[in-house]
Design a protein around this motif. Structure first.
Motif, mmCIF file in Angstrom:
data_model
loop_
_atom_site.group_PDB
_atom_site.id
_atom_site.type_symbol
_atom_site.label_atom_id
_atom_site.label_comp_id
_atom_site.label_asym_id
_atom_site.label_seq_id
_atom_site.Cartn_x
_atom_site.Cartn_y
_atom_site.Cartn_z
ATOM 1 N N PRO A 106 0.800 -1.231 0.000
ATOM 2 C CA PRO A 106 0.000 0.000 0.000
ATOM 3 C C PRO A 106 0.831 1.279 0.000
ATOM 4 O O PRO A 106 0.354 2.331 -0.440
ATOM 5 N N LEU A 107 2.080 1.201 0.494
ATOM 6 C CA LEU A 107 2.982 2.349 0.444
ATOM 7 C C LEU A 107 3.759 2.378 -0.867
ATOM 8 O O LEU A 107 3.878 3.424 -1.520
ATOM 9 N N ALA A 108 4.288 1.223 -1.274
ATOM 10 C CA ALA A 108 5.072 1.156 -2.508
ATOM 11 C C ALA A 108 4.250 1.572 -3.715
ATOM 12 O O ALA A 108 4.793 2.119 -4.691
ATOM 13 N N ALA A 128 4.845 12.456 19.316
ATOM 14 C CA ALA A 128 4.205 13.744 19.038
ATOM 15 C C ALA A 128 3.678 13.802 17.609
ATOM 16 O O ALA A 128 2.636 14.406 17.345
ATOM 17 N N PHE A 129 4.385 13.152 16.681
ATOM 18 C CA PHE A 129 3.930 13.149 15.289
ATOM 19 C C PHE A 129 2.614 12.383 15.147
ATOM 20 O O PHE A 129 1.709 12.802 14.403
ATOM 21 N N LEU A 130 2.495 11.271 15.861
ATOM 22 C CA LEU A 130 1.218 10.544 15.864
ATOM 23 C C LEU A 130 0.111 11.394 16.455
ATOM 24 O O LEU A 130 -0.986 11.503 15.884
ATOM 25 N N VAL A 131 0.380 12.019 17.601
ATOM 26 C CA VAL A 131 -0.633 12.866 18.243
ATOM 27 C C VAL A 131 -1.006 14.038 17.349
ATOM 28 O O VAL A 131 -2.186 14.405 17.229
ATOM 29 N N TYR A 132 -0.016 14.639 16.706
ATOM 30 C CA TYR A 132 -0.271 15.765 15.799
ATOM 31 C C TYR A 132 -1.229 15.354 14.689
ATOM 32 O O TYR A 132 -2.178 16.081 14.367
ATOM 33 N N ASN A 133 -0.997 14.201 14.089
ATOM 34 C CA ASN A 133 -1.878 13.741 13.019
ATOM 35 C C ASN A 133 -3.272 13.417 13.536
ATOM 36 O O ASN A 133 -4.268 13.706 12.856
ATOM 37 N N LEU A 134 -3.364 12.840 14.721
ATOM 38 C CA LEU A 134 -4.686 12.548 15.294
ATOM 39 C C LEU A 134 -5.467 13.837 15.549
ATOM 40 O O LEU A 134 -6.676 13.906 15.288
ATOM 41 N N LEU A 135 -4.790 14.848 16.070
ATOM 42 C CA LEU A 135 -5.457 16.131 16.305
ATOM 43 C C LEU A 135 -5.834 16.803 14.992
ATOM 44 O O LEU A 135 -6.927 17.368 14.852
ATOM 45 N N LEU A 136 -4.935 16.736 14.026
ATOM 46 C CA LEU A 136 -5.168 17.394 12.743
ATOM 47 C C LEU A 136 -6.385 16.804 12.040
ATOM 48 O O LEU A 136 -7.270 17.539 11.560
ATOM 49 N N PHE A 137 -6.460 15.487 12.019
ATOM 50 C CA PHE A 137 -7.525 14.839 11.262
ATOM 51 C C PHE A 137 -8.780 14.599 12.086
ATOM 52 O O PHE A 137 -9.721 13.974 11.592
ATOM 53 N N PHE A 138 -8.803 15.090 13.294
ATOM 54 C CA PHE A 138 -10.071 15.117 14.028
ATOM 55 C C PHE A 138 -11.064 16.022 13.312
ATOM 56 O O PHE A 138 -12.270 15.772 13.314
ATOM 57 N N GLY A 139 -10.556 17.087 12.682
ATOM 58 C CA GLY A 139 -11.447 18.007 11.994
ATOM 59 C C GLY A 139 -11.317 17.977 10.489
ATOM 60 O O GLY A 139 -12.317 18.046 9.775
ATOM 61 N N LEU A 140 -10.078 17.858 9.969
ATOM 62 C CA LEU A 140 -9.880 17.979 8.523
ATOM 63 C C LEU A 140 -10.405 16.760 7.777
ATOM 64 O O LEU A 140 -10.538 15.670 8.333
ATOM 65 N N HIS A 141 -10.685 16.963 6.498
ATOM 66 C CA HIS A 141 -11.109 15.883 5.600
ATOM 67 C C HIS A 141 -10.034 14.805 5.572
ATOM 68 O O HIS A 141 -8.843 15.110 5.443
ATOM 69 N N LYS A 152 -8.479 11.080 4.130
ATOM 70 C CA LYS A 152 -8.376 9.973 3.190
ATOM 71 C C LYS A 152 -7.250 9.057 3.652
ATOM 72 O O LYS A 152 -6.343 9.493 4.374
ATOM 73 N N THR A 153 -7.291 7.790 3.232
ATOM 74 C CA THR A 153 -6.294 6.848 3.728
ATOM 75 C C THR A 153 -4.881 7.212 3.275
ATOM 76 O O THR A 153 -3.910 6.828 3.931
ATOM 77 N N ARG A 154 -4.730 7.956 2.177
ATOM 78 C CA ARG A 154 -3.368 8.308 1.758
ATOM 79 C C ARG A 154 -2.727 9.319 2.698
ATOM 80 O O ARG A 154 -1.503 9.489 2.676
ATOM 81 N N TYR A 155 -3.519 9.964 3.562
ATOM 82 C CA TYR A 155 -2.940 10.911 4.509
ATOM 83 C C TYR A 155 -2.189 10.211 5.637
ATOM 84 O O TYR A 155 -1.490 10.865 6.412
ATOM 85 N N ARG A 156 -2.340 8.890 5.735
ATOM 86 C CA ARG A 156 -1.584 8.166 6.770
ATOM 87 C C ARG A 156 -0.225 7.707 6.254
ATOM 88 O O ARG A 156 0.542 7.097 7.010
ATOM 89 N N VAL A 157 0.098 7.978 5.003
ATOM 90 C CA VAL A 157 1.370 7.516 4.435
ATOM 91 C C VAL A 157 2.572 7.975 5.268
ATOM 92 O O VAL A 157 3.470 7.177 5.547
#
Length: 495
Positions: free
Chosen positions: A138-140, A422-435, A437-442
């Motif tokens: 899924p990443l490659a 902190a990077f995991l927490v940042y993404n969790l906070l960011l995507f609590f509100g923003l649109h 998609k699964t590619r944003y977890r890359v």
């Protein structure tokens, strides 16, 4: 004749060879899957990036949209211009784009492995991280698509490695080492700037990275001279440690400054990209636990563009729509909906690879591998699901076993362990509100692989044998809890 390498070196070489073979098999399969029996159809933003690159090639760039940072279309245009000189063709030179992006994925893999080693992961674990980045399907697959994920990933992890190396010690005893540290800081700043010009979602995390460089430099500066001068010594160490993040910030600013100036002249906004208001508006409308299902992004984009050609008016429109939605539905109801949908969307078992296979949501919309044989599509989908589940479980155990309470003076690497958390927490906070998609977890996938490597370096049998130790029991319980939550988010969206 030279003596053979010691057994550990031979094992690493053998593991590296196996990993390279697996990666070659994965990428060859993805390359052929996109062309046999028919060409893969582009999906979503791929079409937008391709159109922007084509406009650049003919010297007719559109006014700044500001929803997408500018670097990736320019890279596509440059690759096409280079490829057209070497091999003229009537169609887009997709093979050249794929080769360059595969090379960049290799850079991301090497940098992720190096960063894992910097965190204390052993040689085998670091090699496993590198192989995982370059071979996890899924990443490659993004190396074969026209999305900027691979370019951003390579820039981001190369910057992480440069930052980790630059922040080690502020006390360089020789001019050569001072120069090396300065070059690393400049390089890290340029790489971060280019990463922001590729995907601007990283902007809010840059201060955390600069703080990490300062902290590592501060705590690696040596012990205090004596008790009487403790305060003044701490101040001097703090000032010396501040040089590195300052150089990084200056280099970053110089990298993004031309884009900021150009966008200000064209739109009146000092920004690289201005998609946060729009993505928040769309994200607050998302009410399904899977991306591409009842997706309102394109309808919202048309309404957003129809308001005005002025980006400032569009931004104000999106903000007014957000305010109206919150007033109409209430903060509590909206927050509960976000909590019950966004993280299922982010960590869903499906990926952009499996969604483009027959019976996937993107394939149902006319994009992706429309003519791939059914048995092959099923095998690829099941393999992706299984590998993803294993990654989530191993990463959960690795996260639970992190040594985060060690003082940085004793182990400066703990600073960068906290950065990944902190990077995991940042993404969790960011995507609590923003649109979402699964590619944003890359960008999170190499982080999960680093944690997985840390977990796999400790024998599960050893951990189970030590289960009566209170600290081990806490880690086992925490790891089981993390794994259960991750698997529910990945596979329990329908519950």
């Amino acid at each position: 004749m030279s003596s053979p390498p010691p057994p550990p070196a031979r094992r690493l070489v053998a593991l590296g060879a196996v990993g390279a073979a697996v990666a070659a098999f994965v990428h060859a399969g993805l390359y052929l899957l996109a062309r046999r029996p028919e060409i893969r159809q582009l999906a979503g933003d791929e079409i937008t990036y391709l159109e922007a690159a084509r406009r650049l090639l003919v010297g007719d760039p559109a006014p700044p949209e500001l929803l997408w940072p500018p670097l990736y279309p320019r890279l596509l245009a440059a690759l096409e211009a280079w490829a057209a000189r070497r091999r003229p063709a009537d169609i887009w030179h997709m093979a050249e784009v794929e080769l360059v992006q595969m090379a960049l994925l290799g850079v991301a893999a090497v940098c992720a492995g190096r960063f894992a080693w910097h965190l204390g992961v052993g040689a085998r674990g670091a090699l496993g991280v590198a192989v995982g980045v370059v071979a996890f399907p899924p990443l490659a697959a993004f190396a074969h698509y026209l999305w900027p994920e691979v370019v951003h990933l390579a820039l981001f992890f190369a910057a992480l490695v440069a930052l980790a190396e630059a922040g080690r010690s502020p006390d360089w005893p020789t001019p050569t080492k001072i120069l090396r540290r300065g070059v690393l800081c400049l390089l890290a700043g340029v790489l971060l700037g280019l990463a922001l010009l590729t995907k601007s979602l990283l902007t809010g995390f840059v201060p955390v990275l600069l703080l990490a460089v300062w902290l590592e430099g501060f705590y690696a500066g040596g012990s205090l001279e004596d008790a009487d001068s403790e305060a003044s010594s701490a101040v001097r160490r703090g000032l010396r440690a501040a040089v590195a993040p300052l150089v990084v910030a200056v280099a970053l600013g110089a990298t993004v400054a031309p884009t900021l100036v150009a966008n200000h002249r064209a739109t009146g906004l000092w920004t690289i990209a201005d998609s946060s208001s729009f993505n928040l508006w769309v994200g607050l409308q998302d009410d399904t636990r899977r991306n591409h299902l009842d997706d309102r992004a394109w309808d919202s984009l048309e309404a957003y563009r129809a308001v005005s050609p002025d980006p400032r008016v569009r931004r104000d429109f999106a903000r007014s729509e957000v305010a109206a939605l919150l007033e109409r539905e209430g903060w509590v109801a909206v927050a509960w909906r976000q909590l019950s949908t966004q993280y299922f969307r982010l960590f869903h078992r499906e990926s952009y690879l499996t969604d483009q296979l027959p019976s996937g949501l993107l394939a149902d919309a006319g994009a992706g591998y429309l003519t791939a044989p059914g048995p092959l599509a099923t095998a690829v989908r099941l393999a992706c699901w299984g590998l993803y589940a294993l990654l989530l479980v191993a990463a959960a155990w690795g996260l639970a076993g992190q040594r985060l309470r060690v003082h940085p003076t004793t182990d400066p690497r703990v600073v960068w362990r906290w950065v990944l958390v902190a990077f995991l927490v940042y993404n969790l906070l960011l995507f609590f509100g923003l649109h979402v998609k699964t590619r944003y977890r890359v960008p999170l996938l190499p982080v999960l692989m680093i944690w997985a490597a840390q977990a796999l370096e400790v024998s599960p049998w050893h951990a189970w044998a030590a289960r009566h130790d209170p600290a081990t029991r806490r880690r086992l319980g925490l790891g089981a809890g993390f794994a259960a939550v991750a698997l529910v988010l990945a596979f329990g969206a329908g519950w």
